[in-house]
Design a protein around this motif. Structure first.
Motif, PDB file in Angstrom:
ATOM      1  N   ALA A 181       5.522 -28.848   0.193  1.00 37.34           N
ATOM      2  CA  ALA A 181       4.234 -29.329  -0.309  1.00 37.34           C
ATOM      3  C   ALA A 181       4.086 -29.016  -1.794  1.00 37.34           C
ATOM      4  O   ALA A 181       3.628 -29.864  -2.570  1.00 37.34           O
ATOM      5  CB  ALA A 181       3.097 -28.700   0.486  1.00 37.34           C
ATOM      6  N   HIS A 182       4.481 -27.830  -2.199  1.00 33.98           N
ATOM      7  CA  HIS A 182       4.374 -27.453  -3.610  1.00 33.98           C
ATOM      8  C   HIS A 182       5.238 -28.346  -4.491  1.00 33.98           C
ATOM      9  O   HIS A 182       4.822 -28.756  -5.580  1.00 33.98           O
ATOM     10  CB  HIS A 182       4.769 -25.986  -3.804  1.00 33.98           C
ATOM     11  CG  HIS A 182       4.843 -25.579  -5.223  1.00 33.98           C
ATOM     12  ND1 HIS A 182       3.729 -25.426  -6.013  1.00 33.98           N
ATOM     13  CD2 HIS A 182       5.910 -25.317  -6.027  1.00 33.98           C
ATOM     14  CE1 HIS A 182       4.099 -25.087  -7.238  1.00 33.98           C
ATOM     15  NE2 HIS A 182       5.417 -25.014  -7.264  1.00 33.98           N
ATOM     16  N   HIS A 227       6.370 -31.323  -3.691  1.00 31.92           N
ATOM     17  CA  HIS A 227       6.166 -32.748  -3.365  1.00 31.92           C
ATOM     18  C   HIS A 227       7.489 -33.414  -2.991  1.00 31.92           C
ATOM     19  O   HIS A 227       7.825 -34.492  -3.499  1.00 31.92           O
ATOM     20  CB  HIS A 227       5.501 -33.491  -4.526  1.00 31.92           C
ATOM     21  CG  HIS A 227       4.220 -32.882  -4.977  1.00 31.92           C
ATOM     22  ND1 HIS A 227       3.059 -32.986  -4.245  1.00 31.92           N
ATOM     23  CD2 HIS A 227       3.914 -32.148  -6.072  1.00 31.92           C
ATOM     24  CE1 HIS A 227       2.092 -32.343  -4.878  1.00 31.92           C
ATOM     25  NE2 HIS A 227       2.591 -31.811  -5.982  1.00 31.92           N
ATOM     26  N   ILE A 228       8.241 -32.748  -2.099  1.00 32.34           N
ATOM     27  CA  ILE A 228       9.512 -33.304  -1.632  1.00 32.34           C
ATOM     28  C   ILE A 228       9.512 -33.300  -0.110  1.00 32.34           C
ATOM     29  O   ILE A 228       8.705 -32.627   0.527  1.00 32.34           O
ATOM     30  CB  ILE A 228      10.734 -32.529  -2.189  1.00 32.34           C
ATOM     31  CG1 ILE A 228      10.712 -31.058  -1.760  1.00 32.34           C
ATOM     32  CG2 ILE A 228      10.799 -32.649  -3.717  1.00 32.34           C
ATOM     33  CD1 ILE A 228      11.956 -30.266  -2.184  1.00 32.34           C
ATOM     34  N   SER A 229      10.432 -34.040   0.463  1.00 33.16           N
ATOM     35  CA  SER A 229      10.522 -34.150   1.922  1.00 33.16           C
ATOM     36  C   SER A 229      11.061 -32.863   2.530  1.00 33.16           C
ATOM     37  O   SER A 229      11.643 -32.018   1.842  1.00 33.16           O
ATOM     38  CB  SER A 229      11.447 -35.309   2.299  1.00 33.16           C
ATOM     39  OG  SER A 229      12.792 -34.992   1.953  1.00 33.16           O
ATOM     40  N   SER A 254      14.102 -28.488  -9.736  1.00 29.28           N
ATOM     41  CA  SER A 254      13.437 -28.222  -8.445  1.00 29.28           C
ATOM     42  C   SER A 254      13.734 -26.812  -7.959  1.00 29.28           C
ATOM     43  O   SER A 254      12.856 -26.138  -7.416  1.00 29.28           O
ATOM     44  CB  SER A 254      13.877 -29.236  -7.387  1.00 29.28           C
ATOM     45  OG  SER A 254      13.391 -30.508  -7.691  1.00 29.28           O
ATOM     46  N   TYR A 292       7.652 -20.532  -7.536  1.00 33.61           N
ATOM     47  CA  TYR A 292       6.690 -20.499  -6.432  1.00 33.61           C
ATOM     48  C   TYR A 292       6.926 -19.253  -5.566  1.00 33.61           C
ATOM     49  O   TYR A 292       5.974 -18.565  -5.181  1.00 33.61           O
ATOM     50  CB  TYR A 292       6.829 -21.777  -5.603  1.00 33.61           C
ATOM     51  CG  TYR A 292       5.916 -21.836  -4.405  1.00 33.61           C
ATOM     52  CD1 TYR A 292       4.571 -22.170  -4.548  1.00 33.61           C
ATOM     53  CD2 TYR A 292       6.392 -21.574  -3.120  1.00 33.61           C
ATOM     54  CE1 TYR A 292       3.724 -22.235  -3.453  1.00 33.61           C
ATOM     55  CE2 TYR A 292       5.554 -21.635  -2.021  1.00 33.61           C
ATOM     56  CZ  TYR A 292       4.223 -21.968  -2.191  1.00 33.61           C
ATOM     57  OH  TYR A 292       3.390 -22.025  -1.099  1.00 33.61           O
ATOM     58  N   THR A 326      13.886 -30.304   1.155  1.00 33.41           N
ATOM     59  CA  THR A 326      13.597 -28.871   1.116  1.00 33.41           C
ATOM     60  C   THR A 326      14.702 -28.081   1.796  1.00 33.41           C
ATOM     61  O   THR A 326      15.130 -27.039   1.284  1.00 33.41           O
ATOM     62  CB  THR A 326      12.240 -28.570   1.770  1.00 33.41           C
ATOM     63  OG1 THR A 326      11.241 -29.337   1.108  1.00 33.41           O
ATOM     64  CG2 THR A 326      11.891 -27.099   1.691  1.00 33.41           C
ATOM     65  N   GLU A 335      -3.586 -41.246 -12.022  1.00 34.12           N
ATOM     66  CA  GLU A 335      -4.506 -41.737 -11.000  1.00 34.12           C
ATOM     67  C   GLU A 335      -5.065 -43.122 -11.310  1.00 34.12           C
ATOM     68  O   GLU A 335      -5.290 -43.916 -10.404  1.00 34.12           O
ATOM     69  CB  GLU A 335      -5.672 -40.756 -10.803  1.00 34.12           C
ATOM     70  CG  GLU A 335      -5.234 -39.465 -10.167  1.00 34.12           C
ATOM     71  CD  GLU A 335      -6.365 -38.464 -10.080  1.00 34.12           C
ATOM     72  OE1 GLU A 335      -7.522 -38.822 -10.359  1.00 34.12           O
ATOM     73  OE2 GLU A 335      -6.083 -37.312  -9.721  1.00 34.12           O
TER      74      GLU A 335
END
Length: 187
Positions: free
Chosen positions: A96-97, A99-101, A71, A78, A105, A182
């Protein structure tokens, strides 16, 4: 007696062989595929496996070199892209990039800041937000190591003709769609 592939630690090409993975033909319909088709598809799957394994080894080496977790590395990548694109990175955009809280973060940013990899500054236009940037030292180290290795992917792509790149892109996009989570029932 062990085969060479088993002795030297290299994965057996059978790992990517359709008959070795689906001997009862439960998963893949082979109708209309010749023996040559199946051989070539098995070779293509093995090539994709070699690429995946090379990327995994590169990832592990870069994590070890930079002394970070996955991460952390994704966040730094990023931040490099944001810096190169003149885009301000915020904790919310990083969350958001990745996908963590927001709590995760904050912990990630605390860890990266303590290690000297990032700087937090007030956002220039939003008093409530912070702007996150990668330090010049970490940016340079990442570019010298991981960035240089990833750039070699572009060199390989440049060796293809435009028509070959179109085929590869179509294949990779189709593969990504096929293995997307999906439409899974077990997710």
């Amino acid at each position: 007696m062990l085969k060479r592939e088993e002795v030297d630690g290299q994965p057996s090409s059978r790992l990517y062989n359709l008959d070795a993975n689906d001997p009862l033909h439960e998963l893949v319909d082979r109708e209309g595929l010749s023996e040559d088709d199946l051989r070539q598809i098995n070779e293509l799957m093995a090539a994709m496996g070699r690429l995946s394994e090379a990327e995994q080894r590169l990832s592990e080496a870069s994590l070890k070199y930079m002394r970070l977790n996955a991460s952390d590395m994704r966040a730094l990548h990023y931040l490099i892209v944001c810096a190169n694109s003149n885009v301000l990175a915020t904790p919310g955009a990083i969350a958001a990039h990745l996908h963590i809280s927001t709590a995760s973060t904050t912990k990630l940013l605390d860890r990266l800041e303590r290690a000297g990899h990032i700087a937090r500054e007030p956002h220039p236009s939003d008093r409530r937000a912070l702007a996150i940037s990668i330090t010049p030292e970490t940016h340079a180290a990442a570019m010298r190591t991981v960035g240089r290795q990833h750039a070699r992917k572009f060199i390989a792509a440049a060796r293809l003709t435009p028509a070959e790149r179109d085929v590869v892109m179509r294949f990779l996009d189709d593969m990504a769609k096929e293995i997307s989570l999906e439409n899974t029932s077990w997710e």
